[in-house]
Scaffold this active site. Sequence first.
Site, short mmCIF file in Angstrom:
data_model
loop_
_atom_site.label_atom_id
_atom_site.label_comp_id
_atom_site.label_asym_id
_atom_site.label_seq_id
_atom_site.Cartn_x
_atom_site.Cartn_y
_atom_site.Cartn_z
CE1 TYR A 215 -3.25 -2.97 0.61
CE2 TYR A 215 -2.04 -3.35 2.64
CZ TYR A 215 -2.96 -3.76 1.69
OH TYR A 215 -3.59 -4.97 1.85
CE1 TYR B 194 -8.08 -5.85 2.61
CE2 TYR B 194 -7.40 -7.67 4.03
CZ TYR B 194 -7.17 -6.84 2.93
OH TYR B 194 -6.06 -7.04 2.15
CG ASP C 228 -11.53 -13.91 5.90
OD1 ASP C 228 -10.59 -14.44 6.52
OD2 ASP C 228 -11.39 -12.98 5.09
CE LYS D 27 -4.07 -11.27 8.20
NZ LYS D 27 -3.00 -10.38 7.83
N1 PMP Z 1 -8.96 -11.94 5.14
C1 PMP Z 1 -8.67 -11.25 6.25
C2 PMP Z 1 -9.72 -11.17 7.34
C3 PMP Z 1 -7.44 -10.64 6.40
O1 PMP Z 1 -7.19 -9.92 7.51
C4 PMP Z 1 -6.48 -10.76 5.37
C5 PMP Z 1 -5.10 -10.12 5.47
N2 PMP Z 1 -5.02 -8.92 6.06
C6 PMP Z 1 -6.81 -11.50 4.24
C7 PMP Z 1 -8.05 -12.09 4.16
C8 PMP Z 1 -5.84 -11.66 3.10
O2 PMP Z 1 -4.76 -12.45 3.47
P1 PMP Z 1 -3.37 -12.33 2.70
O3 PMP Z 1 -2.82 -10.97 3.02
O4 PMP Z 1 -2.55 -13.46 3.26
O5 PMP Z 1 -3.66 -12.51 1.25
#
Ligand code: PMP
Length: 437
Positions: free
Chosen positions: A21, A149, A250, A279
């Site tokens: 970003y 997100y 998610d 993560k």
């Molecule tokens: N979903 C959520 C809730 C996240 O917080 C993130 C990463 N910040 C993602 C999906 C995307 O994961 P990545 O950055 O490993 O592609």
Amino acid sequence: MNLETPANALLFDRNHIWHPYASASSPPPCSLVESAKGVYLQLAGGKQIIDGMSSWWAAIHGYNHPVLNEAIRRQTEKMSHVMFGGLTHEPAIELARRLIDLTPPELNYVFFADSGSVAVEVAMKMALQYFHAKGQTCKRRFATVRSGYHGDTWHAMSVCDPVTGMHSIFGDSLPQQLFANKPQTPFNGVWDESEMSNITELIEQYHSEIAAFIIEPIVQGAGGMRFYHPQFLQCLRKLCTHYNILLIADEIATGFGRSGKMFACQHASITPDLLCVGKALTGGYMTLAATLAASKVAETISSAAPHVFMHGPTFMGNPLACAVACASIDLLTDNNCVPARIAEIEQQLREGLLPVRHLDAVENVRVLGAIGVIEMKKTVDIAALQPAFIENGIWLRPFGKLIYTMPPYIIDNNELATLINGMVNVVENCAFQQKKS
Ligand code: PMP
């Protein structure tokens, strides 16, 4: 140019490397990390700072952990990688077994993906293939809530908040999804059933077109660090079941203990049809994610032509990543000591951060599990704050109005006190500046 001096290395970085970003032509300053151990990042120049971000929710056991190092080292000596098409290996099998054991009994199939965003794409593709296999080809859209997100790839972007999200620039080029109001009642608030009327109307109107509803359970992360009421998830689960819509949870940020439960869905005792993890899956050692599917989803997809799920990345199920993920999960589950530690971290964050809620510049302070959030009234000046955090011996990366921390679970009480004091110091100082202006 000799890149061995930190100044030259940073200059090269500034001139040639794109950071997350960030602008390529006038990037914000970067700090050079030489090594990391425990909760500490060792910066070039000698300063050690406590990582309050766990490298974006990932490094739950801290850095350079002997058990995780050993898991990688041992696996490297066997094989770093083999293709997953037609071949399999013990680390993937062991990891799938652990994930299936940790999650609700219905989630019986594991698809390994390269990153969180890809795990979300995979879940969305599975939802479409599921309804394709059932012959319900009108169900091609996705619904979600505002302030969510789900990642930076194309369809993941399409279900991020369309207005305040980072992706508004892509506008009409993205698939147009359906957005309900964001959950309103806070985690510990008094539940008000009328909150469901907006989402119910949306689902009643469009259910024949909706394949899946995707949501971050309990914690909306990058969309605002909001903690919402478990009853919302329970009602959403019922709506999805009633209207034949798959529920995608998610848990990429919340998974593996961060919200105080192993998975945030457990706060509401619900089982999603598809569950995404990433993560912290590898303890932050390397990129790996997974999508877990309920038997009915996996078996339906496989029951109709083309009888296969159409996805298969080159590095699928990478053995090094799977081996370290197994070791990380074992650290989490052995002796059950991590949940108790997360409860202690929660308590210390609460006691340390809550006092700043009385400052004029502070809108709200909230804590859940090992997540502490100070929401300011105005957008914070990250460029000004980051040097101040480093001066206080801590690493944080605020965004918008949010100054927040999700430290590694191995942080001890003294280190956590340093982290909390650093946050409070900087906020008091920034509150002072805001009051003056
Ligand atoms: N979903 C959520 C809730 C996240 O917080 C993130 C990463 N910040 C993602 C999906 C995307 O994961 P990545 O950055 O490993 O592609």
